[in-house]
Design a protein around this motif. Structure first.
Motif, PDB file in Angstrom:
ATOM      1  N   GLY A   1     -18.112  -7.460  -2.815  1.00 27.95           N
ATOM      2  CA  GLY A   1     -17.476  -8.719  -2.463  1.00 27.95           C
ATOM      3  C   GLY A   1     -16.310  -8.452  -1.531  1.00 27.95           C
ATOM      4  N   PRO A   2     -15.521  -9.482  -1.238  1.00 23.09           N
ATOM      5  CA  PRO A   2     -14.365  -9.293  -0.360  1.00 23.09           C
ATOM      6  C   PRO A   2     -13.374  -8.275  -0.930  1.00 23.09           C
ATOM      7  CG  PRO A   2     -14.827 -11.624  -0.659  1.00 23.09           C
ATOM      8  CD  PRO A   2     -15.687 -10.879  -1.637  1.00 23.09           C
ATOM      9  N   ALA A   3     -12.750  -7.535  -0.025  1.00 23.66           N
ATOM     10  CA  ALA A   3     -11.729  -6.565  -0.423  1.00 23.66           C
ATOM     11  C   ALA A   3     -10.465  -7.292  -0.865  1.00 23.66           C
ATOM     12  CB  ALA A   3     -11.412  -5.643   0.754  1.00 23.66           C
ATOM     13  N   ALA A   4      -9.676  -6.643  -1.700  1.00 26.45           N
ATOM     14  CA  ALA A   4      -8.365  -7.179  -2.088  1.00 26.45           C
ATOM     15  C   ALA A   4      -7.319  -6.835  -1.033  1.00 26.45           C
ATOM     16  CB  ALA A   4      -7.943  -6.627  -3.442  1.00 26.45           C
ATOM     17  N   GLY A   5      -7.572  -5.754  -0.283  1.00 24.28           N
ATOM     18  CA  GLY A   5      -6.659  -5.337   0.776  1.00 24.28           C
ATOM     19  C   GLY A   5      -7.361  -4.440   1.763  1.00 24.28           C
ATOM     20  N   LEU A   6      -6.767  -4.300   2.942  1.00 23.50           N
ATOM     21  CA  LEU A   6      -7.286  -3.421   3.980  1.00 23.50           C
ATOM     22  C   LEU A   6      -6.202  -2.440   4.396  1.00 23.50           C
ATOM     23  CD1 LEU A   6      -9.032  -5.981   6.379  1.00 23.50           C
ATOM     24  CD2 LEU A   6     -10.113  -4.576   4.612  1.00 23.50           C
ATOM     25  N   MET A   7      -6.601  -1.210   4.680  1.00 22.25           N
ATOM     26  CA  MET A   7      -5.696  -0.199   5.212  1.00 22.25           C
ATOM     27  C   MET A   7      -6.352   0.449   6.417  1.00 22.25           C
ATOM     28  SD  MET A   7      -4.290   1.933   1.886  1.00 22.25           S
ATOM     29  CE  MET A   7      -5.889   2.649   1.493  1.00 22.25           C
TER      30      MET A   7
ATOM     31  N   ALA B   1      -7.459  -3.968  -5.794  1.00 20.18           N
ATOM     32  CA  ALA B   1      -6.090  -4.453  -6.000  1.00 20.18           C
ATOM     33  C   ALA B   1      -5.074  -3.334  -6.215  1.00 20.18           C
ATOM     34  CB  ALA B   1      -6.053  -5.430  -7.173  1.00 20.18           C
ATOM     35  N   ASN B   2      -5.537  -2.106  -6.481  1.00 15.16           N
ATOM     36  CA  ASN B   2      -4.641  -0.953  -6.647  1.00 15.16           C
ATOM     37  C   ASN B   2      -4.632  -0.058  -5.411  1.00 15.16           C
ATOM     38  OD1 ASN B   2      -3.806  -1.503  -9.358  1.00 15.16           O
ATOM     39  ND2 ASN B   2      -5.876  -0.945  -9.989  1.00 15.16           N
ATOM     40  N   TRP B   3      -5.151  -0.547  -4.306  1.00  6.66           N
ATOM     41  CA  TRP B   3      -5.236   0.184  -3.041  1.00  6.66           C
ATOM     42  C   TRP B   3      -6.140   1.421  -3.123  1.00  6.66           C
ATOM     43  CZ3 TRP B   3      -4.074  -2.575   0.977  1.00  6.66           C
ATOM     44  CH2 TRP B   3      -3.118  -3.572   0.874  1.00  6.66           C
ATOM     45  N   CYS B   4      -7.116   1.381  -3.999  1.00  6.67           N
ATOM     46  CA  CYS B   4      -8.137   2.431  -4.045  1.00  6.67           C
ATOM     47  C   CYS B   4      -9.242   2.035  -3.068  1.00  6.67           C
ATOM     48  CB  CYS B   4      -8.709   2.581  -5.449  1.00  6.67           C
ATOM     49  SG  CYS B   4      -7.513   3.175  -6.645  1.00  6.67           S
ATOM     50  N   ALA B   5      -9.603   2.932  -2.170  1.00  6.68           N
ATOM     51  CA  ALA B   5     -10.618   2.641  -1.165  1.00  6.68           C
ATOM     52  C   ALA B   5     -11.988   2.480  -1.818  1.00  6.68           C
ATOM     53  CB  ALA B   5     -10.658   3.744  -0.126  1.00  6.68           C
ATOM     54  N   ILE B   6     -12.658   1.402  -1.463  1.00 13.92           N
ATOM     55  CA  ILE B   6     -14.011   1.121  -1.941  1.00 13.92           C
ATOM     56  C   ILE B   6     -15.002   1.319  -0.793  1.00 13.92           C
ATOM     57  CG2 ILE B   6     -15.537  -0.610  -2.993  1.00 13.92           C
ATOM     58  CD1 ILE B   6     -13.150   0.266  -4.769  1.00 13.92           C
ATOM     59  N   THR B   7     -14.626   0.854   0.399  1.00 12.73           N
ATOM     60  CA  THR B   7     -15.484   0.963   1.575  1.00 12.73           C
ATOM     61  C   THR B   7     -14.682   1.565   2.726  1.00 12.73           C
ATOM     62  OG1 THR B   7     -14.912  -1.252   2.374  1.00 12.73           O
ATOM     63  CG2 THR B   7     -16.808  -1.076   0.881  1.00 12.73           C
TER      64      THR B   7
ATOM     65  N   ALA C   1       0.847  -1.192   0.000  1.00  9.45           N
ATOM     66  CA  ALA C   1       0.000   0.000   0.000  1.00  9.45           C
ATOM     67  C   ALA C   1       0.884   1.244   0.000  1.00  9.45           C
ATOM     68  CB  ALA C   1      -0.884  -0.006   1.246  1.00  9.45           C
ATOM     69  N   PRO C   2       0.375   2.364  -0.492  1.00  6.23           N
ATOM     70  CA  PRO C   2       1.144   3.610  -0.435  1.00  6.23           C
ATOM     71  C   PRO C   2       1.268   4.085   1.010  1.00  6.23           C
ATOM     72  CG  PRO C   2      -1.088   4.056  -1.149  1.00  6.23           C
ATOM     73  CD  PRO C   2      -0.958   2.557  -1.075  1.00  6.23           C
ATOM     74  N   GLU C   3       2.209   4.984   1.276  1.00  7.42           N
ATOM     75  CA  GLU C   3       2.362   5.535   2.627  1.00  7.42           C
ATOM     76  C   GLU C   3       1.280   6.565   2.941  1.00  7.42           C
ATOM     77  OE1 GLU C   3       6.268   6.395   4.252  1.00  7.42           O
ATOM     78  OE2 GLU C   3       7.131   5.515   2.440  1.00  7.42           O
ATOM     79  N   PHE C   4       0.813   7.260   1.900  1.00 10.60           N
ATOM     80  CA  PHE C   4      -0.263   8.238   2.042  1.00 10.60           C
ATOM     81  C   PHE C   4      -1.253   8.009   0.910  1.00 10.60           C
ATOM     82  CE2 PHE C   4       3.279  10.191   4.172  1.00 10.60           C
ATOM     83  CZ  PHE C   4       2.701  10.799   5.279  1.00 10.60           C
ATOM     84  N   THR C   5      -2.546   8.234   1.195  1.00 14.98           N
ATOM     85  CA  THR C   5      -3.559   8.109   0.172  1.00 14.98           C
ATOM     86  C   THR C   5      -4.657   9.135   0.430  1.00 14.98           C
ATOM     87  OG1 THR C   5      -5.143   6.635  -0.891  1.00 14.98           O
ATOM     88  CG2 THR C   5      -4.706   6.194   1.406  1.00 14.98           C
ATOM     89  N   ASP C   6      -4.931   9.969  -0.529  1.00  8.53           N
ATOM     90  CA  ASP C   6      -5.993  10.979  -0.431  1.00  8.53           C
ATOM     91  C   ASP C   6      -5.931  11.797   0.861  1.00  8.53           C
ATOM     92  OD1 ASP C   6      -7.035  10.315  -2.920  1.00  8.53           O
ATOM     93  OD2 ASP C   6      -8.368   8.800  -2.081  1.00  8.53           O
TER      94      ASP C   6
END
Length: 97
Positions: free
Chosen positions: A39-45, A62-68, A4-9
């Motif tokens: 469905g299930p997330a590809a990753g959690l942050m 899968a690109n670490w874009c937040a969905i939920t 995951a990136p160190e910072f996002t949005d």
């Protein structure tokens, strides 16, 4: 899946993990976005905005874009929610070096 990136949005990524064969979606939580069951997330942050006391748990693609997202008063509450949704995640959290 890459890290995951160190910072996002605008928020700092405190902890992250890919969701893979090490985890089991529990079905304890239903995430609905724009009327569509996710469905299930590809990753959690777990992230925190500068100047805020609380933490956000993001379910990501899968690109670490937040969905939920869910908001929590403490990092422990966010981690507990993650384990409630994905069994095994407590053992796989990572921090940036």
């Amino acid at each position: 899946m890459k890290d995951a990136p160190e910072f996002t949005d605008g928020e700092k990524v405190i902890l992250f993990t890919s969701i893979d064969r090490r985890h089991r979606p529990t079905g304890n939580c239903r995430q609905v976005v724009a009327g569509v069951l996710q469905g299930p997330a590809a990753g959690l942050m777990i992230c925190q905005y500068e100047g805020e006391k609380g933490y956000y748990l993001f379910g990501c693609d899968a690109n670490w874009c937040a969905i939920t997202d869910t908001y929590h008063q403490s990092i422990e509450e966010a981690m507990s929610q993650a384990e409630f949704e994905y069994e095994g995640v407590t053992e796989t959290w990572r921090r940036h070096a």
